[in-house]
Design a protein around this motif. Structure first.
Motif, short mmCIF file in Angstrom:
data_model
loop_
_atom_site.label_atom_id
_atom_site.label_comp_id
_atom_site.label_asym_id
_atom_site.label_seq_id
_atom_site.Cartn_x
_atom_site.Cartn_y
_atom_site.Cartn_z
N SER A 131 31.60 21.82 17.39
CA SER A 131 30.27 21.03 17.00
C SER A 131 30.15 20.89 15.49
O SER A 131 31.39 20.95 14.86
CB SER A 131 29.26 22.23 17.43
N GLU A 132 29.29 20.32 15.21
CA GLU A 132 29.05 19.80 13.75
C GLU A 132 28.13 21.01 13.25
O GLU A 132 27.26 20.87 12.29
CB GLU A 132 28.21 18.62 13.78
N ALA A 133 28.82 22.28 13.23
CA ALA A 133 28.15 23.41 12.76
C ALA A 133 28.23 23.36 11.28
O ALA A 133 29.36 22.84 10.68
CB ALA A 133 28.85 24.69 13.21
N SER A 134 27.20 23.99 10.72
CA SER A 134 27.47 24.01 9.15
C SER A 134 28.27 24.93 8.69
O SER A 134 28.60 25.79 9.38
CB SER A 134 25.94 24.19 8.35
N PRO A 135 28.68 24.95 7.27
CA PRO A 135 29.57 25.86 7.13
C PRO A 135 29.05 27.49 7.07
O PRO A 135 29.54 28.39 7.37
CB PRO A 135 29.88 25.78 5.28
N GLU A 136 27.74 27.39 6.82
CA GLU A 136 27.00 28.73 6.94
C GLU A 136 27.20 29.30 8.39
O GLU A 136 27.26 30.36 8.75
CB GLU A 136 25.55 28.76 6.81
N GLN A 137 27.10 28.41 9.50
CA GLN A 137 27.02 28.91 10.88
C GLN A 137 28.38 28.96 11.34
O GLN A 137 28.51 30.05 12.03
CB GLN A 137 26.46 27.54 11.87
N LEU A 138 29.07 28.38 10.69
CA LEU A 138 30.80 28.57 10.98
C LEU A 138 30.98 30.01 10.42
O LEU A 138 31.71 31.14 11.13
CB LEU A 138 31.75 27.64 10.39
N GLU A 139 30.86 30.24 9.27
CA GLU A 139 30.69 31.78 8.84
C GLU A 139 30.19 32.76 9.55
O GLU A 139 30.83 33.88 9.70
CB GLU A 139 30.26 31.91 7.11
N GLU A 140 28.90 32.63 9.90
CA GLU A 140 28.35 33.48 10.78
C GLU A 140 28.99 34.00 11.99
O GLU A 140 29.12 34.81 12.47
CB GLU A 140 26.89 33.00 11.22
N ALA A 141 29.46 32.77 12.97
CA ALA A 141 30.35 32.78 13.98
C ALA A 141 31.74 33.75 13.65
O ALA A 141 31.98 34.48 14.51
CB ALA A 141 30.66 31.44 14.50
N ILE A 142 32.31 33.49 12.64
CA ILE A 142 33.56 33.98 12.35
C ILE A 142 33.28 35.77 12.11
O ILE A 142 33.95 36.49 12.56
CB ILE A 142 33.93 33.51 10.99
N ALA A 143 31.96 35.95 11.58
CA ALA A 143 31.69 37.12 11.21
C ALA A 143 31.21 37.94 12.71
O ALA A 143 31.71 39.20 12.87
CB ALA A 143 30.53 37.12 10.40
N VAL A 144 30.79 37.05 13.57
CA VAL A 144 30.46 37.87 15.00
C VAL A 144 31.69 38.12 15.59
O VAL A 144 32.03 39.14 16.25
CB VAL A 144 29.51 36.76 15.75
N VAL A 145 32.56 37.35 15.89
CA VAL A 145 33.77 37.76 16.22
C VAL A 145 34.58 38.62 15.67
O VAL A 145 35.28 39.84 16.31
CB VAL A 145 34.87 36.32 16.46
N ARG A 146 34.82 38.56 14.28
CA ARG A 146 35.30 39.64 13.64
C ARG A 146 34.86 41.15 13.84
O ARG A 146 35.40 42.08 13.97
CB ARG A 146 35.37 39.54 12.03
N GLY A 147 33.35 41.12 14.18
CA GLY A 147 32.58 42.23 14.27
C GLY A 147 32.90 42.72 15.63
O GLY A 147 33.01 44.04 15.86
N ALA A 148 33.16 42.03 16.41
CA ALA A 148 33.43 42.35 17.84
C ALA A 148 34.78 42.85 17.93
O ALA A 148 35.03 43.94 18.84
CB ALA A 148 33.58 41.06 18.72
N ARG A 149 35.85 42.23 17.55
CA ARG A 149 37.09 42.80 17.21
C ARG A 149 37.10 44.26 16.68
O ARG A 149 37.90 45.06 17.26
CB ARG A 149 37.99 41.70 16.76
N GLN A 150 36.44 44.57 15.57
CA GLN A 150 36.63 45.85 15.02
C GLN A 150 35.53 46.62 15.91
O GLN A 150 36.24 47.88 15.96
CB GLN A 150 35.87 45.51 13.51
N THR A 151 34.64 46.39 16.54
CA THR A 151 34.11 47.30 17.37
C THR A 151 34.99 47.63 18.70
O THR A 151 34.81 48.96 18.93
CB THR A 151 32.67 46.65 18.02
N LEU A 152 35.95 46.70 19.26
CA LEU A 152 36.67 47.12 20.17
C LEU A 152 37.78 48.10 19.65
O LEU A 152 37.88 49.05 20.61
CB LEU A 152 37.31 45.86 20.69
N TYR A 153 38.31 48.11 18.61
CA TYR A 153 39.02 48.92 17.98
C TYR A 153 38.64 50.30 17.73
O TYR A 153 39.13 51.29 17.89
CB TYR A 153 39.83 48.42 16.68
#
Length: 144
Positions: A116-138
């Motif tokens: 999508s045409e997500a803003s840099p802030e939206q992309l950073e937020e998405a990255i943080a969500v995925v990173r957080g999910a991975r860390q939570t799984l571990y």
């Protein structure tokens, strides 16, 4: 995925109809519940070796090389589907767990955000969500 299984799995994906290499990779990924996808570097040389051995025929269709089983290839693929003792990504008996389903949904959502045409802030937020999910799984694994 063990290397020795890839040729047979590739052949067992072809009875579903003629396909180009990337389409076959998609079929195998879908059949594995998203847990495995062969690389182009393994698929295309295998397809060429199947052509050379008479199991597959290749033809141009809409600017792409499409591969289909020959009669000998169809017989070989059928034997592989029936003779497979251990379940693999193209086996109909593969366990498709709710966790895998959710992983695929997360992957699809991440792809959509990325495309999508997500803003840099939206992309950073998405990255943080995925990173957080991975860390939570571990963390879940460490609590066992």
């Amino acid at each position: 995925m063990r290397r020795g299984r890839v040729p047979n799995l590739l052949l067992t994906a072809l009875p579903d109809g003629p396909a180009h290499g990337y389409e076959l990779m998609d079929r195998l990924e879908a059949a594995s519940g998203g847990t495995w996808r062969p690389s182009p570097g393994s698929v295309y040389p295998l397809l060429q070796s199947f052509v050379d051995s008479g199991l597959v025929e290749g033809r141009e269709a809409q600017g792409r090389k499409v591969f289909a089983l020959t009669e000998a290839g169809r017989e070989h693929a059928l034997q592989q589907r029936v003779g497979t003792a251990e379940p693999g990504p193209y086996s109909p008996d593969v366990h498709h767990s709710p966790l895998r389903t959710e992983m695929e949904r997360l992957k699809a959502a991440a792809r959509q955000v990325s495309a999508s045409e997500a803003s840099p802030e939206q992309l950073e937020e998405a990255i943080a969500v995925v990173r957080g999910a991975r860390q939570t799984l571990y963390r879940i694994l460490m609590d066992q």
